[in-house]
Scaffold this active site. Structure first.
Site, short mmCIF file in Angstrom:
data_model
loop_
_atom_site.label_atom_id
_atom_site.label_comp_id
_atom_site.label_asym_id
_atom_site.label_seq_id
_atom_site.Cartn_x
_atom_site.Cartn_y
_atom_site.Cartn_z
CG ASP A 9 -2.04 -0.96 1.20
OD1 ASP A 9 -2.27 -1.57 0.13
OD2 ASP A 9 -2.69 -1.14 2.24
CG HIS A 10 2.40 2.56 3.46
ND1 HIS A 10 1.43 3.53 3.58
CD2 HIS A 10 2.22 1.72 4.52
CE1 HIS A 10 0.70 3.29 4.66
NE2 HIS A 10 1.15 2.20 5.24
CG HIS A 43 -7.03 -1.60 2.76
ND1 HIS A 43 -7.01 -1.12 4.06
CD2 HIS A 43 -8.34 -1.58 2.38
CE1 HIS A 43 -8.24 -0.84 4.44
NE2 HIS A 43 -9.07 -1.10 3.43
CD GLU A 70 -5.08 -5.78 4.28
OE1 GLU A 70 -4.42 -6.49 5.05
OE2 GLU A 70 -4.99 -4.52 4.24
CB THR A 100 -3.05 2.50 9.48
OG1 THR A 100 -2.98 1.17 8.95
CG2 THR A 100 -2.78 2.47 10.97
CG HIS A 191 -2.36 -3.25 12.53
ND1 HIS A 191 -2.74 -2.56 11.40
CD2 HIS A 191 -2.32 -2.33 13.52
CE1 HIS A 191 -2.95 -1.30 11.69
NE2 HIS A 191 -2.69 -1.12 12.97
N GLY A 192 1.28 -3.70 12.46
CA GLY A 192 2.31 -3.15 13.33
C GLY A 192 3.52 -4.03 13.53
#
Length: 239
Positions: A9-10, A43, A70, A100, A191-192
């Site tokens: 995504d980033h 996502h 996602e 996020t 996540h994270g």
């Protein structure tokens, strides 16, 4: 040992910051796979803040491992998934104001709607994963809606500020993983997670895949995507 799904995504976040054509998420996915990624995750948000529809369409044709889409449980997103047919879909909660994804999906509170979406997708041969907190009630509800997978939300573990809290959160994840597997669910997590905290989660019995994005893309800005992915694979193995 758990496999690695790389969330790109980033890469799109950087591109959209200037509304230009680079960097290209499709090229990033190719490099991630060359670095050893076992899957690619994107996502497609309702506000299209990073990944765009065209990205998903192109990735469907170029990803050689598997593509995990996602998305929120909306009619629009269900239609897109039915059209593109990713290898599997992960349903996630979504708020326009969030930076996020914050917390897991509440299956208990919307069991009829989630059940309807799961049924539509899985009847079209698209397996569904549900991004949830490792709460017993949410796991039970995931079984009731007949999802194939859950993805355990590791945010509280990742954000723990001391070792005691971290171990408590890890035990919570371990219990959720065990409960889900006994109930017939397959288990992913994410996540994270970072290079420094991933191994204990990767080592949980029955853990299948970890979906990781931000830390890999951050590292890739310094050393390149292929090396960043290779290093994460090593971290997952505890090396």
């Amino acid at each position: 040992m758990a496999t690695l799904g790389v969330n790109i995504d980033h890469i799109a976040t950087i591109r959209q910051a200037r509304r230009t054509v680079e960097p290209d998420p499709v090229a990033a996915a190719v490099l991630a796979e060359l670095g050893g990624a076992d899957g690619i995750t994107v996502h497609l948000r309702e506000d299209r803040r990073h990944i765009q529809d065209r990205d998903v369409q192109l990735l469907r044709h170029t990803v050689r491992t598997h593509l995990n889409l996602e998305m929120a449980a909306t009619d629009e997103m269900v239609g897109i998934a039915l059209d593109i047919k990713p290898d599997y879909v992960t349903l996630v909660p979504e708020k326009r104001e969030e930076v996020t994804t914050e917390g897991g999906l509440d299956i208990v509170g919307q069991i009829a709607r989630i059940g309807e979406v799961v049924s539509k997708l899985q009847n079209a041969a698209i397996p569904v994963s549900l991004f949830i907190d490792a709460e017993p009630s949410q796991i039970e509800a995931s079984v009731k809606v007949q999802a194939k997978f859950i993805e355990l939300h590791t945010g509280r573990y990742a954000e723990a500020t001391d070792e005691t809290s971290r171990q408590q959160e890890l035990a919570f994840l371990a219990a959720g993983c065990e409960q889900a597997i006994k109930a017939g669910l397959r288990v992913n997590a994410g996540h994270g997670l970072t290079y420094w905290n991933v191994y204990p989660v990767a080592a949980l019995p029955g853990m299948e895949e970890l979906n990781i994005g931000h830390t890999i893309i951050s590292r890739a800005a310094l050393v390149g995507i292929e090396r960043a992915v290779r290093e994460m694979k090593q971290a997952i193995r505890g090396e």
